[in-house]
Design a protein around this motif. Structure first.
Motif, PDB file in Angstrom:
ATOM      1  N   ALA A   1       0.848  -1.192   0.000  1.00 14.05           N
ATOM      2  CA  ALA A   1       0.000   0.000   0.000  1.00 14.05           C
ATOM      3  C   ALA A   1       0.878   1.234   0.000  1.00 14.05           C
ATOM      4  CB  ALA A   1      -0.914  -0.013   1.206  1.00 14.05           C
ATOM      5  N   GLY A   2       0.349   2.309  -0.478  1.00  8.37           N
ATOM      6  CA  GLY A   2       1.102   3.550  -0.583  1.00  8.37           C
ATOM      7  C   GLY A   2       1.383   4.163   0.772  1.00  8.37           C
ATOM      8  N   PRO A   3       2.016   5.322   0.747  1.00  9.41           N
ATOM      9  CA  PRO A   3       2.377   5.974   2.007  1.00  9.41           C
ATOM     10  C   PRO A   3       1.135   6.482   2.740  1.00  9.41           C
ATOM     11  CG  PRO A   3       2.768   7.455   0.174  1.00  9.41           C
ATOM     12  CD  PRO A   3       2.389   6.120  -0.420  1.00  9.41           C
ATOM     13  N   PRO A   4       1.218   6.536   4.061  1.00 11.46           N
ATOM     14  CA  PRO A   4       0.100   7.096   4.821  1.00 11.46           C
ATOM     15  C   PRO A   4       0.056   8.616   4.649  1.00 11.46           C
ATOM     16  CG  PRO A   4       1.878   6.512   6.299  1.00 11.46           C
ATOM     17  CD  PRO A   4       2.282   6.051   4.926  1.00 11.46           C
ATOM     18  N   PRO A   5      -1.070   9.222   4.972  1.00  9.28           N
ATOM     19  CA  PRO A   5      -1.147  10.679   4.937  1.00  9.28           C
ATOM     20  C   PRO A   5      -0.361  11.290   6.093  1.00  9.28           C
ATOM     21  CG  PRO A   5      -3.208   9.760   5.738  1.00  9.28           C
ATOM     22  CD  PRO A   5      -2.336   8.607   5.336  1.00  9.28           C
ATOM     23  N   SER A   6      -0.379  12.594   6.186  1.00 10.92           N
ATOM     24  CA  SER A   6       0.355  13.311   7.230  1.00 10.92           C
ATOM     25  C   SER A   6      -0.117  12.902   8.624  1.00 10.92           C
ATOM     26  CB  SER A   6       0.155  14.815   7.053  1.00 10.92           C
ATOM     27  OG  SER A   6      -1.207  15.146   7.292  1.00 10.92           O
ATOM     28  N   ALA A   7       0.732  13.165   9.604  1.00  8.46           N
ATOM     29  CA  ALA A   7       0.389  12.836  10.991  1.00  8.46           C
ATOM     30  C   ALA A   7      -0.880  13.557  11.436  1.00  8.46           C
ATOM     31  CB  ALA A   7       1.559  13.185  11.915  1.00  8.46           C
ATOM     32  N   ALA A   8      -1.079  14.783  10.979  1.00  4.09           N
ATOM     33  CA  ALA A   8      -2.286  15.526  11.354  1.00  4.09           C
ATOM     34  C   ALA A   8      -3.540  14.811  10.848  1.00  4.09           C
ATOM     35  CB  ALA A   8      -2.220  16.949  10.816  1.00  4.09           C
ATOM     36  N   VAL A   9      -3.493  14.317   9.623  1.00  5.32           N
ATOM     37  CA  VAL A   9      -4.636  13.590   9.055  1.00  5.32           C
ATOM     38  C   VAL A   9      -4.822  12.270   9.795  1.00  5.32           C
ATOM     39  CG1 VAL A   9      -5.492  12.400   6.995  1.00  5.32           C
ATOM     40  CG2 VAL A   9      -4.516  14.694   6.798  1.00  5.32           C
ATOM     41  N   ASP A  63      -2.759   3.763  14.511  1.00  8.92           N
ATOM     42  CA  ASP A  63      -1.762   3.892  15.580  1.00  8.92           C
ATOM     43  C   ASP A  63      -0.370   3.516  15.082  1.00  8.92           C
ATOM     44  OD1 ASP A  63      -3.634   4.779  17.424  1.00  8.92           O
ATOM     45  OD2 ASP A  63      -3.895   2.811  18.361  1.00  8.92           O
ATOM     46  N   ASP A  64      -0.283   2.429  14.326  1.00  6.05           N
ATOM     47  CA  ASP A  64       1.009   2.005  13.772  1.00  6.05           C
ATOM     48  C   ASP A  64       1.579   3.066  12.839  1.00  6.05           C
ATOM     49  OD1 ASP A  64       0.780  -0.358  15.188  1.00  6.05           O
ATOM     50  OD2 ASP A  64       0.214  -1.565  13.439  1.00  6.05           O
ATOM     51  N   ALA A  65       0.717   3.640  12.005  1.00  3.98           N
ATOM     52  CA  ALA A  65       1.172   4.675  11.076  1.00  3.98           C
ATOM     53  C   ALA A  65       1.613   5.929  11.831  1.00  3.98           C
ATOM     54  CB  ALA A  65       0.072   5.006  10.078  1.00  3.98           C
ATOM     55  N   LEU A  66       0.911   6.259  12.904  1.00  7.09           N
ATOM     56  CA  LEU A  66       1.304   7.428  13.704  1.00  7.09           C
ATOM     57  C   LEU A  66       2.655   7.210  14.371  1.00  7.09           C
ATOM     58  CD1 LEU A  66      -2.067   8.565  15.253  1.00  7.09           C
ATOM     59  CD2 LEU A  66      -0.431  10.034  14.076  1.00  7.09           C
ATOM     60  N   LEU A  67       2.891   6.010  14.857  1.00  3.25           N
ATOM     61  CA  LEU A  67       4.180   5.713  15.490  1.00  3.25           C
ATOM     62  C   LEU A  67       5.322   5.838  14.490  1.00  3.25           C
ATOM     63  CD1 LEU A  67       3.258   2.698  17.773  1.00  3.25           C
ATOM     64  CD2 LEU A  67       3.922   4.994  18.491  1.00  3.25           C
ATOM     65  N   ALA A  69       5.183   7.842  11.816  1.00  5.81           N
ATOM     66  CA  ALA A  69       5.132   9.150  11.141  1.00  5.81           C
ATOM     67  C   ALA A  69       6.366   9.975  11.503  1.00  5.81           C
ATOM     68  CB  ALA A  69       3.861   9.896  11.536  1.00  5.81           C
ATOM     69  N   PRO A  70       7.076  10.477  10.495  1.00  6.90           N
ATOM     70  CA  PRO A  70       8.310  11.201  10.759  1.00  6.90           C
ATOM     71  C   PRO A  70       8.098  12.619  11.258  1.00  6.90           C
ATOM     72  CG  PRO A  70       7.887  11.150   8.413  1.00  6.90           C
ATOM     73  CD  PRO A  70       6.821  10.313   9.093  1.00  6.90           C
ATOM     74  N   ASP A  71       6.950  13.235  10.944  1.00 10.88           N
ATOM     75  CA  ASP A  71       6.844  14.655  11.222  1.00 10.88           C
ATOM     76  C   ASP A  71       6.424  15.005  12.643  1.00 10.88           C
ATOM     77  OD1 ASP A  71       3.699  15.287   9.474  1.00 10.88           O
ATOM     78  OD2 ASP A  71       4.592  13.415  10.118  1.00 10.88           O
ATOM     79  N   GLU A  72       5.636  14.179  13.304  1.00 11.60           N
ATOM     80  CA  GLU A  72       5.193  14.496  14.648  1.00 11.60           C
ATOM     81  C   GLU A  72       4.904  13.206  15.411  1.00 11.60           C
ATOM     82  OE1 GLU A  72       1.921  17.301  14.837  1.00 11.60           O
ATOM     83  OE2 GLU A  72       2.286  17.748  12.741  1.00 11.60           O
ATOM     84  N   PRO A  73       5.182  13.182  16.711  1.00 17.32           N
ATOM     85  CA  PRO A  73       4.823  11.997  17.499  1.00 17.32           C
ATOM     86  C   PRO A  73       3.320  11.971  17.729  1.00 17.32           C
ATOM     87  CG  PRO A  73       5.762  13.674  18.915  1.00 17.32           C
ATOM     88  CD  PRO A  73       5.869  14.182  17.494  1.00 17.32           C
ATOM     89  N   PRO A  74       2.754  10.786  17.993  1.00 23.01           N
ATOM     90  CA  PRO A  74       1.312  10.722  18.304  1.00 23.01           C
ATOM     91  C   PRO A  74       1.014  11.415  19.619  1.00 23.01           C
ATOM     92  CG  PRO A  74       2.351   8.586  18.590  1.00 23.01           C
ATOM     93  CD  PRO A  74       3.393   9.516  18.023  1.00 23.01           C
ATOM     94  N   ARG A  75      -0.237  11.845  19.766  1.00 23.88           N
ATOM     95  CA  ARG A  75      -0.648  12.489  21.029  1.00 23.88           C
ATOM     96  C   ARG A  75      -0.788  11.467  22.112  1.00 23.88           C
ATOM     97  NH1 ARG A  75      -5.921  15.905  19.857  1.00 23.88           N
ATOM     98  NH2 ARG A  75      -6.339  14.387  18.302  1.00 23.88           N
TER      99      ARG A  75
END
Length: 75
Positions: A1-9, A63-67, A69-75
């Motif tokens: 599958a392609g890349p996930p969207p931004s951390a905000a999304v 959750d896995d994609a957020l972990l 994600a290079p731009d921001e850590p998950p909340r």
């Protein structure tokens, strides 16, 4: 599958999925695909999980994609 969207999304989708609001989740997935077309394959996988009411699997995927994600850590 392609890349996930931004951390905000990803966070927004995670919040909506956490509420169990499927109609809102489908709308958010449509908007995310419009905003970030490179993530269409990733979002299609989430859409399939939502259609099958697999909210636990969908949330884990987010959750896995957020972990990762290079731009921001998950909340």
């Amino acid at each position: 599958a392609g890349p996930p969207p931004s951390a905000a999304v990803l966070r927004s989708l995670r919040d909506i999925a956490g509420l169990g609001y499927l109609r809102g989740l489908h709308k958010a997935l449509d908007q995310a695909e419009s905003d970030e077309p490179a993530s269409a394959a990733f979002l299609a996988r989430l859409r399939a999980l939502a259609r099958e009411f697999q909210l636990d699997a969908l949330t884990r995927t987010l959750d896995d994609a957020l972990l990762a994600a290079p731009d921001e850590p998950p909340r």
